[in-house]
Design a protein around this motif. Sequence first.
Motif, PDB file in Angstrom:
ATOM      1  N   THR A  82      86.198 109.924  97.346  1.00 40.08           N
ATOM      2  CA  THR A  82      87.439 109.496  96.688  1.00 40.08           C
ATOM      3  C   THR A  82      88.591 109.508  97.670  1.00 40.08           C
ATOM      4  O   THR A  82      89.411 108.581  97.693  1.00 40.08           O
ATOM      5  CB  THR A  82      87.752 110.399  95.479  1.00 40.08           C
ATOM      6  N   CYS A  83      88.652 110.533  98.498  1.00 40.00           N
ATOM      7  CA  CYS A  83      89.712 110.600  99.514  1.00 40.00           C
ATOM      8  C   CYS A  83      89.610 109.445 100.507  1.00 40.00           C
ATOM      9  O   CYS A  83      90.626 109.011 101.069  1.00 40.00           O
ATOM     10  CB  CYS A  83      89.633 111.928 100.277  1.00 40.00           C
ATOM     11  N   ARG A  84      88.411 108.937 100.719  1.00 44.53           N
ATOM     12  CA  ARG A  84      88.231 107.803 101.638  1.00 44.53           C
ATOM     13  C   ARG A  84      88.552 106.471 100.962  1.00 44.53           C
ATOM     14  O   ARG A  84      88.459 105.423 101.595  1.00 44.53           O
ATOM     15  CB  ARG A  84      86.802 107.788 102.183  1.00 44.53           C
ATOM     16  N   GLY A  85      88.869 106.501  99.659  1.00 44.08           N
ATOM     17  CA  GLY A  85      89.258 105.271  98.974  1.00 44.08           C
ATOM     18  C   GLY A  85      88.144 104.586  98.225  1.00 44.08           C
ATOM     19  O   GLY A  85      88.298 103.416  97.835  1.00 44.08           O
ATOM     20  N   SER A 131     100.662  91.863  96.120  1.00 43.37           N
ATOM     21  CA  SER A 131     101.538  92.899  95.566  1.00 43.37           C
ATOM     22  C   SER A 131     100.734  93.989  94.880  1.00 43.37           C
ATOM     23  O   SER A 131     100.997  95.183  95.045  1.00 43.37           O
ATOM     24  CB  SER A 131     102.522  92.274  94.571  1.00 43.37           C
ATOM     25  N   TRP A 132      99.723  93.572  94.084  1.00 44.04           N
ATOM     26  CA  TRP A 132      98.896  94.537  93.367  1.00 44.04           C
ATOM     27  C   TRP A 132      98.090  95.379  94.351  1.00 44.04           C
ATOM     28  O   TRP A 132      97.945  96.592  94.177  1.00 44.04           O
ATOM     29  CB  TRP A 132      97.966  93.814  92.396  1.00 44.04           C
ATOM     30  N   ASN A 133      97.557  94.723  95.394  1.00 47.45           N
ATOM     31  CA  ASN A 133      96.728  95.444  96.361  1.00 47.45           C
ATOM     32  C   ASN A 133      97.563  96.458  97.139  1.00 47.45           C
ATOM     33  O   ASN A 133      97.097  97.572  97.427  1.00 47.45           O
ATOM     34  CB  ASN A 133      96.079  94.460  97.330  1.00 47.45           C
ATOM     35  N   GLU A 134      98.800  96.116  97.476  1.00 50.85           N
ATOM     36  CA  GLU A 134      99.677  97.047  98.171  1.00 50.85           C
ATOM     37  C   GLU A 134      99.968  98.269  97.301  1.00 50.85           C
ATOM     38  O   GLU A 134      99.998  99.403  97.789  1.00 50.85           O
ATOM     39  CB  GLU A 134     100.986  96.348  98.558  1.00 50.85           C
ATOM     40  N   LYS A 135     100.185  98.028  96.012  1.00 45.66           N
ATOM     41  CA  LYS A 135     100.446  99.129  95.085  1.00 45.66           C
ATOM     42  C   LYS A 135      99.219 100.024  94.958  1.00 45.66           C
ATOM     43  O   LYS A 135      99.326 101.254  94.900  1.00 45.66           O
ATOM     44  CB  LYS A 135     100.852  98.586  93.718  1.00 45.66           C
ATOM     45  N   ARG A 136      98.038  99.412  94.929  1.00 44.78           N
ATOM     46  CA  ARG A 136      96.812 100.206  94.833  1.00 44.78           C
ATOM     47  C   ARG A 136      96.617 101.047  96.098  1.00 44.78           C
ATOM     48  O   ARG A 136      96.262 102.236  96.019  1.00 44.78           O
ATOM     49  CB  ARG A 136      95.602  99.294  94.630  1.00 44.78           C
ATOM     50  N   GLU A 137      96.835 100.465  97.275  1.00 46.52           N
ATOM     51  CA  GLU A 137      96.674 101.215  98.518  1.00 46.52           C
ATOM     52  C   GLU A 137      97.661 102.378  98.595  1.00 46.52           C
ATOM     53  O   GLU A 137      97.307 103.473  99.054  1.00 46.52           O
ATOM     54  CB  GLU A 137      96.859 100.264  99.707  1.00 46.52           C
ATOM     55  N   GLN A 138      98.870 102.146  98.137  1.00 41.92           N
ATOM     56  CA  GLN A 138      99.859 103.225  98.089  1.00 41.92           C
ATOM     57  C   GLN A 138      99.403 104.334  97.142  1.00 41.92           C
ATOM     58  O   GLN A 138      99.519 105.531  97.459  1.00 41.92           O
ATOM     59  CB  GLN A 138     101.207 102.671  97.639  1.00 41.92           C
ATOM     60  N   GLY A 139      98.863 103.948  95.991  1.00 41.14           N
ATOM     61  CA  GLY A 139      98.366 104.930  95.030  1.00 41.14           C
ATOM     62  C   GLY A 139      97.226 105.754  95.593  1.00 41.14           C
ATOM     63  O   GLY A 139      97.159 106.975  95.386  1.00 41.14           O
ATOM     64  N   ARG A 168      96.697 106.465  98.751  1.00 39.16           N
ATOM     65  CA  ARG A 168      97.236 107.394  99.754  1.00 39.16           C
ATOM     66  C   ARG A 168      97.843 108.622  99.077  1.00 39.16           C
ATOM     67  O   ARG A 168      97.641 109.760  99.530  1.00 39.16           O
ATOM     68  CB  ARG A 168      98.276 106.679 100.620  1.00 39.16           C
ATOM     69  N   GLN A 169      98.573 108.398  98.001  1.00 36.63           N
ATOM     70  CA  GLN A 169      99.166 109.517  97.273  1.00 36.63           C
ATOM     71  C   GLN A 169      98.089 110.406  96.654  1.00 36.63           C
ATOM     72  O   GLN A 169      98.204 111.641  96.653  1.00 36.63           O
ATOM     73  CB  GLN A 169     100.103 108.984  96.190  1.00 36.63           C
TER      74      GLN A 169
END
Length: 280
Positions: free
Chosen positions: A25-28, A102-110, A112-113
């Motif tokens: 999960t940490c690896r995405g 836009s959606w993919n950027e939001k997912r990648e940010q999520g 990372r958090q």
Amino acid sequence: MACDTVFRVLSRRYLSDLTASHEATCRGDPTALHQMRIALTRLRTAILFFVPMIDDPMRMRIKAELKWLNSQLGGVRDLDVAMERLGAVNKARPQAISCYRSWNEKREQGHRQLTRALRSARYRRLIETMSGWVESGPWSIKKGRQAAQERASPIAAFGAGRLRGWREKLLKKSHKLQKMGTKKRHRLRLLNKKLSYSIEFFEDLFPDERFSRQQTALKHLRKAQRSLGQLNDDAQGHSLAAALQQDGAQAPLQFLSPKRERRLIRTAAMAYRKLAEMKP
């Protein structure tokens, strides 16, 4: 088996499943995230199921920390599901959809958090505290005749009473499914999931012939769960799309047609009617 034994067996299993998916999960990995969230939901359900026996001063603190972890996992999982549904609009080239970036950027940010949360001291303390509480928390040494009887009570008698109560509550609430708004429908879905997972607790404890009626009940519950799950995914996708639009990104606001939404509600309502016709 005694109730305290069953609680420990189930909790160890779900804690193990939870931590087994941690690194992926940490690896995405979205599949690992989904498995981690399922394990957490099963763990929280087991705690709720055995509340009469395990209610002690530590439980509420653990409950709050598990809720925190669920919010961390759930927010990113909702984004993963929304991206999957967005990709279904253009299966050949999902990245060609105007709002995909836009959606993919939001997912990648999520993600990372989420990784920061899962690698935090708070997460490690939660797992350590939970493990210790399951094995030797205050509930396990609570004095008094009633506490001792609850721990030693055979799981069959205790479990039958809990399942019956949750079933009655679910069926009572499902009567108004056709008129429910998004939030009430979501709460019904959560109750449906709790009952399903609780029935599954007993699959390993009883021979097949004793479990056959519960298997039929599970079939109806899972059918309702699939329909309610798709309705919930649509509602979550709508909320995410609305939030992105406020940031100036284009996004479809609806994934389900009104016709399909009505059909999903009818399917869930029929499943509950069939469940109600069964002997408890």
